[in-house]
Design an enzyme around this catalytic site. Structure first.
Site, PDB file in Angstrom:
ATOM      1  N   PRO A  20      -6.312  -2.076   1.958  1.00 59.29           N
ATOM      2  CG  PRO A  20      -5.369   0.118   2.839  1.00 59.29           C
ATOM      3  CD  PRO A  20      -6.032  -1.490   3.205  1.00 59.29           C
TER       4      PRO A  20
ATOM      5  CB  CYS B 179       0.411   1.878   8.026  1.00 58.09           C
ATOM      6  SG  CYS B 179       1.973   2.031   8.675  1.00 58.09           S
ATOM      7  CG  HIS B 180      -2.986   3.010   5.770  1.00 60.97           C
ATOM      8  ND1 HIS B 180      -1.558   3.059   5.577  1.00 60.97           N
ATOM      9  CD2 HIS B 180      -3.352   4.165   6.063  1.00 60.97           C
ATOM     10  CE1 HIS B 180      -1.113   4.308   5.484  1.00 60.97           C
ATOM     11  NE2 HIS B 180      -2.234   5.117   5.857  1.00 60.97           N
ATOM     12  CG  ASN B 181      -6.421  -1.190   9.927  1.00 60.68           C
ATOM     13  OD1 ASN B 181      -5.539  -1.230  10.755  1.00 60.68           O
ATOM     14  ND2 ASN B 181      -7.444  -0.360   9.986  1.00 60.68           N
TER      15      ASN B 181
ATOM     16  CG  HIS C 198      -1.678   1.170   1.325  1.00 60.30           C
ATOM     17  ND1 HIS C 198      -2.094   1.752   2.395  1.00 60.30           N
ATOM     18  CD2 HIS C 198      -2.673   1.763   0.318  1.00 60.30           C
ATOM     19  CE1 HIS C 198      -2.906   2.709   2.249  1.00 60.30           C
ATOM     20  NE2 HIS C 198      -3.359   2.644   0.726  1.00 60.30           N
TER      21      HIS C 198
END
Lengths: 308, 431, 173
Positions: free
Chosen positions: C152, C137-139, C118
């Site tokens: 993501p 950080c963003h799963n 990502h």
């Protein structure tokens, strides 16, 4: 009478040298300002790589590396040169496989590993040439107090650039290699006649000038005599002799051949991008000359009807 | 910059911008519509060449700074890393090193041209002062740049130059310590020199903008040294002078790149390929060639304070040239006596450059009993005498040649000028 | 201002001007290349581009992280459970379809660049819904073969070029 003649020749020589320098404003060191009567002339070698189109002779660079490795490397480091350089284009161009083998002949300390221990591994192409001594102090201690300099840049550091190089279309790198060549071939066992004569000459002049003058003699001491070293006394013993290496390509290993080969190798080591520099340079200059011609035509066309 | 612009925005966007920030018309007036004397000769191209060299130095310098490490232990090897490993690094570094020399060559010719044609005289004094300021900044920049490779000449050059400041009364020692950031030239010195070497070129660029601004107010001087009177005397900057300058820049680039590709170390010193060693001084310390005349002046004066004052004085005296020269006539073309003294001055400068790099105790050209020191003292006296005596006195006593009426008359002859004026008038009436 | 164009109109766009302009532009664009290319990895960086790692000390179910080209490389000695979990997933369920065999040359050794695809964070091991990797950080959630499963990130974690020099030694790069 003889003295007078010597004086006149020396004045004439100095004038010639001074004129040469006046014609240059270059801040470069002047070579051999005090050339003694009877001393051998330094040789100007006809290098294959000198000049605008000059390229290295691969076989010569490979031989030069052999001389460096078998003789020079015993005392001199070459820290800036990596084994991988030996296979890059414009150099000795050993094959990559050959370079791996050459590198693996030496070891290097690496680490720390997972246990925090330093370990010894064979050198790889990315590593630099091995240094013979752990540090400068160790090098001095093993060489009677004289430090064998690192050879990576020696051919450029001992160079001198003169206006003659410009006019001769030479690269300006020949000064250093000629010096190395002459140094390596300039050893003699005994102090030659011209030094002893000059000794006498110096003393005669000294006595005239200064009543308290004490005799001076050229004392070699522990040093070695070299025609081309500044002051003639050099700590390094003659490193090369006839057949001090046995060339793998069958070239006869005369002293001159070895000196030429190793000097070429050293200038490559100091200036590894010389070949690409020149080949790109020719294209750039050709381009600029054509562009200048076009620009001149444009400028003339624009100013055609304007008197100025 | 001074309202010569004939720029009229054509597009709506152009008009919109013009009302808010007239930057395009400013540039238009500076580089397109600016009227220039039609009789400028090729000595007038060196300003444009110097500008080109400044840009070359800034671009290559920014790139070199991406790869260079300003630390006493790593600087030398990082320069060699640039030479050996960085893609095109050898070319960029050689261009930067030789570019510095070529920049100075262009600027020296530019300054001498100004002196020959009296370009510093009213109303161009500020233009001259700004030019001298650029030159002074260049000297500082060049010196600090030469220190960065941290070779033997870098180190010992820095040592010698910083020691100059010791002669300042009372606080000299403190100034020197302040410059060094220690008790000798060392890592802190290298760090600050790197920082300033990066900064100063942008200061130079700023002063160059002022220099061009100050040029555009009175306009260029010209070989005749008389002001343009009619429209006939001038040509628009573009395309006439842009193309001429570009042509000259290409020619100059040929010389630059000859050195870069075929003799890249010619203007350097071999000792700078030996890493800095604070315990061994090289046998012959010489500065970069462009400082040699001033170095010779330093060495010709047998007193430490006097030498340093003489050296800096030799540079600073150039700032007041507009007020030293009393002549009413600008161009040396109409000043036969000045012309001779000028060329002696040029030759004397080259001679001083020679004395800057030879042993002072040796005989001059091998002439027995005449040392280099003696002749360099005579040269120094002439250098200062030229400014202090010749410029003021000559202007008062010299018999100058008659000046022409106008530039166009001098170029075309009286009849030719009248003919062209008639043609121009007819063309304008038609339009 | 005297202007020759008023005396006589020269053809401004004639061949000479175009040719010179084009030739000059050519030079400028070729000359710009070195100014850009100098930012690419230099010879010394390229020379360090491969490393050798001894994997004999990594027991089953254990991982090791090594630095390769400035990035972490995860070397995981996978358990039979992990291998089976990964191999049993149908390709249709995957966002970036790759079989387990494509991910690991020898099934018990998973070697991949430990950088979330990502925005470049380093995922945590043995974490997340699939007990693979989880990027905090963003799963983004990766499975036991380092394939993206949720979140993501668009792609599976990168497999570097590597070879087994022996059973216990690998060369990455």
């Amino acid at each position: 009478m003889n003295n007078l003649k010597q004086n006149i020749t020396s004045i004439a020589r100095k004038t010639a040298i001074a004129l040469l320098v006046v014609s240059s404003v270059s801040g470069s060191a002047l070579a051999a300002g005090d050339h003694l009567e009877g001393a051998p002339e330094a040789k100007h070698v006809d290098w294959s790589w000198a000049g605008v189109f000059g390229t290295f002779d691969r076989a010569q660079l490979q031989r030069g590396y052999q001389v460096y490795k078998e003789v020079c490397a015993n005392c001199h480091a070459m820290d800036l040169v990596k084994f991988r350089n030996l296979s890059q284009s414009g150099g000795p161009e050993f094959s990559e496989a050959a370079v791996k083998v050459l590198a693996a002949e030496y070891e290097i300390e690496d680490g720390p590993d997972a246990e925090g221990e330093m370990f010894i591994r064979p050198r790889e192409p990315k590593d630099s040439m091995p240094a013979p001594f752990a540090n400068n102090n160790a090098a001095k201690a093993s060489n009677g107090g004289a430090l064998p300099p690192d050879l990576s840049l020696i051919a450029k550091a001992r160079g001198h650039y003169s206006f003659k190089d410009l006019f001769m279309g030479r690269d300006g790198l020949t000064g250093g290699t000629n010096y190395i060549y002459n140094l390596l071939t300039g050893y003699v066992d005994e102090v030659p006649e011209y030094i002893l004569e000059n000794d006498h000459h110096v003393n005669e002049m000294g006595k005239e000038a200064d009543p308290n003058f004490t005799e001076q003699h050229f004392e070699l001491g522990d040093s070695n005599f070299n025609h081309f070293y500044e002051g003639y006394k050099i700590a390094m013993a003659a490193p090369l002799f006839e057949d001090s290496v046995e060339y793998t390509d069958g070239t006869a290993a005369t002293l001159e051949q070895q000196a030429e080969d190793v000097a070429s190798f050293l200038i490559w080591a100091a200036e590894p991008k010389m070949e690409i520099r020149k080949s790109i340079g020719i294209k750039v200059l050709l381009y600029l000359i054509i562009l200048a011609g076009l620009m001149y035509a444009v400028k003339r066309r624009i100013w055609e009807n304007v008197r100025h | 910059m001074s309202g010569h612009s004939t720029y009229v925005p054509k597009s709506d966007a152009g008009k919109w911008l013009e009302e808010r920030l007239p930057i395009i018309s400013l540039m238009h007036s500076a580089a397109v519509s600016m009227p220039n004397p039609r009789n400028l000769n090729y000595w007038w191209v060196f300003g444009g060449i110097a500008m080109f060299m400044l840009i070359v130095q800034i671009v290559t310098g920014i790139i070199l700074a991406m790869h260079y490490t300003p630390h006493a232990d790593m600087a030398f090897n990082s320069v060699e890393h640039i030479m050996r490993d960085v893609n095109w690094g050898w070319m960029l570094r050689y261009t930067h090193a030789n570019g510095a020399s070529m920049f100075f060559i262009a600027v020296y010719i530019h300054i001498l041209r100004g002196m020959y044609y009296g370009s510093y005289k009213a109303p161009r004094e500020v233009l001259w002062l700004l030019g001298m300021l650029i030159y002074l900044l260049m000297m500082a920049t060049g010196f600090m740049g030469y220190v960065l490779p941290w070779g033997q000449m870098s180190f010992w050059g820095a040592t010698v130059i910083t020691n100059f400041f010791e002669v300042v009364p009372f606080i000299g020692d403190d100034i020197r310590t302040l410059l060094w950031g220690g008790f000798a030239v060392d890592n802190p010195t290298l760090n600050r020199f790197f920082s300033l070497h990066y900064l100063l070129p942008f200061v130079i660029l700023g002063v160059v903008v002022l220099h061009i601004w100050a040029l555009h107010v009175p306009g260029s001087n010209n070989p005749l040294g008389i002001e343009p009177k009619t429209k006939q005397d001038t040509m628009s900057f573009h395309p006439y002078f842009t193309m001429k300058d570009l042509y000259a820049i290409v020619l100059f680039a040929i010389v630059l790149f000859y050195f870069v590709f075929f003799n890249p170390n010619f203007m350097g010193h071999p000792d700078n390929y030996i890493p800095a060693n604070s315990l061994v001084t090289p046998a012959h310390i010489v500065p970069e060639w462009y400082y040699l005349p001033f170095y010779a002046i330093l060495r010709s004066i047998p007193d430490k304070l006097g030498g340093v004052v003489g050296m800096f004085g030799a540079i600073l005296i150039m700032f007041v040239v507009p007020w030293l020269d009393t002549s009413k006539v600008r161009s040396a073309k109409f000043r036969p006596a000045y012309r001779i003294f000028f060329w002696i001055f040029v030759f004397n400068g080259i001679l001083l450059g020679y004395f800057g790099q030879v042993s002072t105790t040796d005989d001059f050209l091998g002439i027995h009993g005449v040392t280099n020191l003696l002749v360099s003292r005579i040269s120094t006296i002439y250098y200062f005498g030229f400014f202090i005596v010749i410029l003021p006195v000559l202007g008062l006593i010299e018999k100058t040649k008659p000046l022409p009426n106008s530039i166009s008359e001098a170029v075309l002859g009286v009849e030719g000028a009248a003919e062209e004026a008639a043609l121009l008038a007819a063309a304008e009436a038609k339009a | 201002m005297a202007d020759a164009s008023k005396l006589e109109q020269p053809g401004r766009r004639d061949f000479l001007y175009i040719a010179t302009g084009a030739f000059g532009a050519l030079g400028v664009s070729v000359g710009a290349w070195p100014l850009l290319d100098q930012m690419n990895p230099d010879a010394s960086v390229k020379a360090l581009a491969s490393i050798e790692v001894d994997i004999s000390t990594i027991g089953e179910g254990e991982s090791m992280t090594v630095n390769w080209r400035g990035k972490p490389v995860f070397i995981r000695h996978r358990t039979a459970v992990e291998i089976k979990a990964s191999a049993d997933v149908p390709l249709s369920e995957l966002k970036d379809p790759q079989t387990d065999a494509e991910r690991a040359e020898k099934p018990e050794w998973l070697i991949m660049v430990g950088v979330c695809t990502h925005l470049g964070c380093i995922p945590l091991g043995e974490a997340g819904e699939y007990n693979g990797w989880f990027c905090p950080c963003h799963n983004s959630v990766y499975d036991t073969a380092g394939r993206i499963r949720k979140g993501p990130a668009p792609l599976n974690m990168e497999i570097p070029e590597y070879e087994f020099l022996s059973d216990t030694k690998i060369k990455i790069g």
